[in-house]
Enzyme design. Structure first.
Site, PDB file in Angstrom:
ATOM      1  N   ARG A   1      51.970  53.439  42.390  1.00  0.00           N
ATOM      2  CA  ARG A   1      53.330  52.906  42.676  1.00  0.00           C
ATOM      3  C   ARG A   1      54.445  54.094  42.790  1.00  0.00           C
ATOM      4  O   ARG A   1      55.047  54.176  43.752  1.00  0.00           O
ATOM      5  CB  ARG A   1      53.659  52.211  41.663  1.00  0.00           C
ATOM      6  CG  ARG A   1      52.800  50.944  41.741  1.00  0.00           C
ATOM      7  CD  ARG A   1      52.883  50.033  40.409  1.00  0.00           C
ATOM      8  NE  ARG A   1      51.881  50.671  39.571  1.00  0.00           N
ATOM      9  CZ  ARG A   1      51.824  50.385  38.404  1.00  0.00           C
ATOM     10  NH1 ARG A   1      52.279  49.084  38.015  1.00  0.00           N
ATOM     11  NH2 ARG A   1      51.001  50.731  37.466  1.00  0.00           N
TER      12      ARG A   1
ATOM     13  N   LYS B   1      35.309  49.378  39.624  1.00  0.00           N
ATOM     14  CA  LYS B   1      34.827  49.485  38.252  1.00  0.00           C
ATOM     15  C   LYS B   1      33.619  48.359  37.784  1.00  0.00           C
ATOM     16  O   LYS B   1      33.929  47.429  36.942  1.00  0.00           O
ATOM     17  CB  LYS B   1      36.095  49.136  37.181  1.00  0.00           C
ATOM     18  CG  LYS B   1      37.374  49.999  37.635  1.00  0.00           C
ATOM     19  CD  LYS B   1      38.366  49.745  36.586  1.00  0.00           C
ATOM     20  CE  LYS B   1      39.714  50.502  36.983  1.00  0.00           C
ATOM     21  NZ  LYS B   1      40.201  50.481  38.413  1.00  0.00           N
TER      22      LYS B   1
ATOM     23  N   ASP C   1      37.261  51.961  44.276  1.00  0.00           N
ATOM     24  CA  ASP C   1      37.446  51.794  42.846  1.00  0.00           C
ATOM     25  C   ASP C   1      37.373  50.242  42.461  1.00  0.00           C
ATOM     26  O   ASP C   1      38.477  49.489  42.368  1.00  0.00           O
ATOM     27  CB  ASP C   1      38.801  52.133  42.512  1.00  0.00           C
ATOM     28  CG  ASP C   1      39.298  52.111  41.016  1.00  0.00           C
ATOM     29  OD1 ASP C   1      38.522  52.002  40.103  1.00  0.00           O
ATOM     30  OD2 ASP C   1      40.576  51.906  40.806  1.00  0.00           O
TER      31      ASP C   1
ATOM     32  N   THR D   1      43.740  53.859  31.580  1.00  0.00           N
ATOM     33  CA  THR D   1      45.226  54.650  31.105  1.00  0.00           C
ATOM     34  C   THR D   1      46.113  53.796  30.615  1.00  0.00           C
ATOM     35  O   THR D   1      47.312  54.190  29.950  1.00  0.00           O
ATOM     36  CB  THR D   1      45.724  55.336  32.484  1.00  0.00           C
ATOM     37  OG1 THR D   1      45.341  54.883  33.622  1.00  0.00           O
ATOM     38  CG2 THR D   1      44.854  56.837  32.383  1.00  0.00           C
TER      39      THR D   1
ATOM     40  N   ASP E   1      28.543  45.179  34.667  1.00  0.00           N
ATOM     41  CA  ASP E   1      27.849  43.876  34.733  1.00  0.00           C
ATOM     42  C   ASP E   1      26.305  44.058  34.108  1.00  0.00           C
ATOM     43  O   ASP E   1      26.275  45.208  33.594  1.00  0.00           O
ATOM     44  CB  ASP E   1      27.628  43.313  36.195  1.00  0.00           C
ATOM     45  CG  ASP E   1      27.303  41.724  36.407  1.00  0.00           C
ATOM     46  OD1 ASP E   1      26.714  41.497  35.413  1.00  0.00           O
ATOM     47  OD2 ASP E   1      28.019  41.161  37.122  1.00  0.00           O
TER      48      ASP E   1
ATOM     49  N   LYS F   1      42.235  55.621  47.739  1.00  0.00           N
ATOM     50  CA  LYS F   1      41.668  54.801  46.897  1.00  0.00           C
ATOM     51  C   LYS F   1      41.714  53.450  47.269  1.00  0.00           C
ATOM     52  O   LYS F   1      42.690  52.863  47.284  1.00  0.00           O
ATOM     53  CB  LYS F   1      42.199  55.030  45.651  1.00  0.00           C
ATOM     54  CG  LYS F   1      41.274  54.299  44.455  1.00  0.00           C
ATOM     55  CD  LYS F   1      41.804  54.704  42.954  1.00  0.00           C
ATOM     56  CE  LYS F   1      42.914  53.800  42.561  1.00  0.00           C
ATOM     57  NZ  LYS F   1      42.573  52.245  42.374  1.00  0.00           N
TER      58      LYS F   1
HETATM   59  O1  C5P Z   1      50.335  52.526  40.495  1.00  0.00           O
HETATM   60  P1  C5P Z   1      49.521  53.505  39.674  1.00  0.00           P
HETATM   61  O2  C5P Z   1      50.046  55.028  39.962  1.00  0.00           O
HETATM   62  O3  C5P Z   1      49.865  53.329  38.064  1.00  0.00           O
HETATM   63  O4  C5P Z   1      48.236  53.257  40.014  1.00  0.00           O
HETATM   64  C1  C5P Z   1      47.090  53.732  39.223  1.00  0.00           C
HETATM   65  C2  C5P Z   1      45.939  53.325  40.172  1.00  0.00           C
HETATM   66  O5  C5P Z   1      44.855  53.965  39.510  1.00  0.00           O
HETATM   67  C3  C5P Z   1      45.540  51.676  40.147  1.00  0.00           C
HETATM   68  O6  C5P Z   1      45.063  51.686  41.267  1.00  0.00           O
HETATM   69  C4  C5P Z   1      44.710  51.482  39.013  1.00  0.00           C
HETATM   70  O7  C5P Z   1      43.921  50.202  39.217  1.00  0.00           O
HETATM   71  C5  C5P Z   1      43.832  52.667  38.853  1.00  0.00           C
HETATM   72  N1  C5P Z   1      43.282  53.014  37.653  1.00  0.00           N
HETATM   73  C6  C5P Z   1      44.181  53.337  36.435  1.00  0.00           C
HETATM   74  N2  C5P Z   1      43.462  53.732  35.218  1.00  0.00           N
HETATM   75  C7  C5P Z   1      42.133  53.718  35.398  1.00  0.00           C
HETATM   76  C8  C5P Z   1      41.477  53.579  36.295  1.00  0.00           C
HETATM   77  C9  C5P Z   1      41.806  53.370  37.560  1.00  0.00           C
HETATM   78  O8  C5P Z   1      45.315  53.155  36.599  1.00  0.00           O
HETATM   79  N3  C5P Z   1      41.662  54.126  34.199  1.00  0.00           N
END
Ligand code: C5P
Length: 226
Positions: free
Chosen positions: A200, A60, A58, A116, A63, A32
């Site tokens: 992460r 998002k 990703d 999330t 606009d 991603k």
């Molecule tokens: O590091 P972590 O596992 O929390 O990363 C989650 C990834 O998913 C990040 O790149 C974040 O931008 C993306 N994301 C998210 N929640 C969403 C959409 C995308 O955490 N609803």
């Protein structure tokens, strides 16, 4: 299962992204590319990752309908396998995005429902996510980004083919950081998530490949139990 695991390349240099790709690439089907990396490195990096993996762009988009439709068209021309818009942009924006995506049948257009990281209570998040998922399905999108806690209800309301992509994945004693609605890889599979997004917990692991393999093992065990 590796085709259902997406690693978020939330790094800021092409070299770090490609090093990570080389480290965990055989354990995952997708990478991603989000705001940080795309703003820093742009289309050449997308092309480099696409050589060996599928790419979820990703960004998002949120606009006016015309601008979002044009951005979706640009993503299609880049050749990404998945791209997203934010469902908060409303029905007209979603419809314009779906119309633009129709010229790229191999690219899946999905919508973010509720982040999330959003602190709203779980029940409220589920109801907003369901309403936005239904709106996205009616506009012709292929699926949504949601938390594991909403995935099963969205599948039930929108159909089993409607994709659910779930970030907020944590396991063991991992820090949840800024995420609020988190679940482990086994729970994600058990709740019907089609794709798990992990950032992460893999990026910051002492051994990223081992962390990716752990996630895969949990996904596999949940599938066997199902
Ligand atoms: O590091 P972590 O596992 O929390 O990363 C989650 C990834 O998913 C990040 O790149 C974040 O931008 C993306 N994301 C998210 N929640 C969403 C959409 C995308 O955490 N609803």
């Amino acid at each position: 299962m590796k085709d259902r695991l997406m690693v978020a390349l939330d790094v800021n240099h092409a070299k770090s992204a490609l090093d990570l790709r080389d480290c965990v690439g055989d354990a995952v089907g997708w990478f991603k590319i989000g705001l940080r990396l795309f703003v820093a490195e742009g289309p050449p990096l997308v092309s480099a990752i696409r050589e060996q993996h599928r790419v979820f762009l990703d960004l998002k988009f949120h606009d006016i309908p015309n601008t979002v439709a044009q951005a979706v068209e640009s993503a299609g021309n880049l050749g990404v396998d998945m791209v997203n818009v934010h469902a908060g942009g409303g029905e007209q924006m979603l419809a314009a995005a779906a119309k633009a995506a129709a010229s790229f049948p191999a690219m899946k257009l999905i919508a973010v429902t509720v982040l999330t990281s959003d602190p709203m209570p779980k029940e409220q998040a589920r109801s907003v996510a369901l309403q936005r998922a239904t709106m996205a399905r009616d506009a012709g999108l292929k699926g949504v980004v949601c938390s594991v806690f909403e995935a099963a209800a969205i599948k039930q309301a929108c159909g089993s083919d409607f994709l659910t992509v779930t970030p907020g994945i944590r396991w063991g004693d991992q820090d949840v950081q800024d995420q609020k609605r988190v679940a482990d890889p086994a729970a994600a599979i058990a709740n019907g998530s089609d794709y798990l997004v992990v950032g992460r917990p893999i990026l910051h692991a002492a051994k990223p490949r081992r962390a990716a393999m752990e996630a895969l093992a949990m996904m596999e065990s949940a599938q066997i139990r199902a």
